[in-house]
Design an enzyme around this catalytic site. Sequence first.
Site, mmCIF file in Angstrom:
data_model
loop_
_atom_site.group_PDB
_atom_site.id
_atom_site.type_symbol
_atom_site.label_atom_id
_atom_site.label_comp_id
_atom_site.label_asym_id
_atom_site.label_seq_id
_atom_site.Cartn_x
_atom_site.Cartn_y
_atom_site.Cartn_z
ATOM 1 N N ARG A 197 1.462 33.012 -6.770
ATOM 2 C CA ARG A 197 2.859 32.471 -7.050
ATOM 3 C C ARG A 197 3.047 32.784 -8.734
ATOM 4 O O ARG A 197 4.545 32.408 -9.624
ATOM 5 C CB ARG A 197 3.469 30.776 -6.283
ATOM 6 C CG ARG A 197 2.802 30.453 -5.143
ATOM 7 C CD ARG A 197 3.435 29.781 -5.068
ATOM 8 N NE ARG A 197 2.046 28.937 -4.691
ATOM 9 C CZ ARG A 197 1.024 28.561 -4.370
ATOM 10 N NH1 ARG A 197 0.930 29.507 -2.548
ATOM 11 N NH2 ARG A 197 0.116 27.929 -4.470
ATOM 12 N N GLU A 245 -10.475 21.632 -5.050
ATOM 13 C CA GLU A 245 -10.316 20.011 -4.520
ATOM 14 C C GLU A 245 -11.639 21.475 -3.141
ATOM 15 O O GLU A 245 -11.992 19.817 -2.844
ATOM 16 C CB GLU A 245 -8.964 20.287 -3.488
ATOM 17 C CG GLU A 245 -8.497 19.939 -5.244
ATOM 18 C CD GLU A 245 -6.846 18.884 -4.226
ATOM 19 O OE1 GLU A 245 -6.947 17.659 -4.059
ATOM 20 O OE2 GLU A 245 -5.421 19.533 -4.817
#
Length: 179
Positions: free
Chosen positions: A62, A99
């Site tokens: 992105r 994460e």
Amino acid sequence: MDDRDLIRQTLRTVPDWPEPGVQFRDITPLLQNPRVFRVLIDQFVHRYFDARPDAIAGIDARGFILGAVLAYELNIGFVPIRKKGKLPFDTVEESYALEYGEATVELHTDAVKPGDRVVLVDDLIATGGTMLAGKKLLERLGATVIEGAAIVDLPELGGSTRLRAEGLALHTLVSFDGH
């Protein structure tokens, strides 16, 4: 309505994606609406117009959308920082913790020159690992990262604090509590 409020209200939150408990901040509605997309890009163009960076580096994927348009508007080069194995020429790489695992990003060895002043762009800052890896790659090639830029900051995940502690100035347009 203030431009940042417009951006905040246009973002979509997708609950429980990619896993339960995560509130995913989806930027695609910002890109789909031509007026909002223009407002979004203009926020960054106005920020960097006088700073005159030599290049914009965008993080896969992105960050490519924002970075390429921003580079075009500023009439400077665009540098893609890609996921491992996607660049065809000689690369340098940097691995980092996510994460949910680990990842590696790469940069062409000739993407920047020593002394180049670069703005590093992504869609959001969560834990900061991807942006920090991009910063390290650019600096390894001799560039100076003058600022990290993102649409969204998720401060509770600690990324923006971590990046600032590593000496990276940051510019974000909106922040959201939680993740």
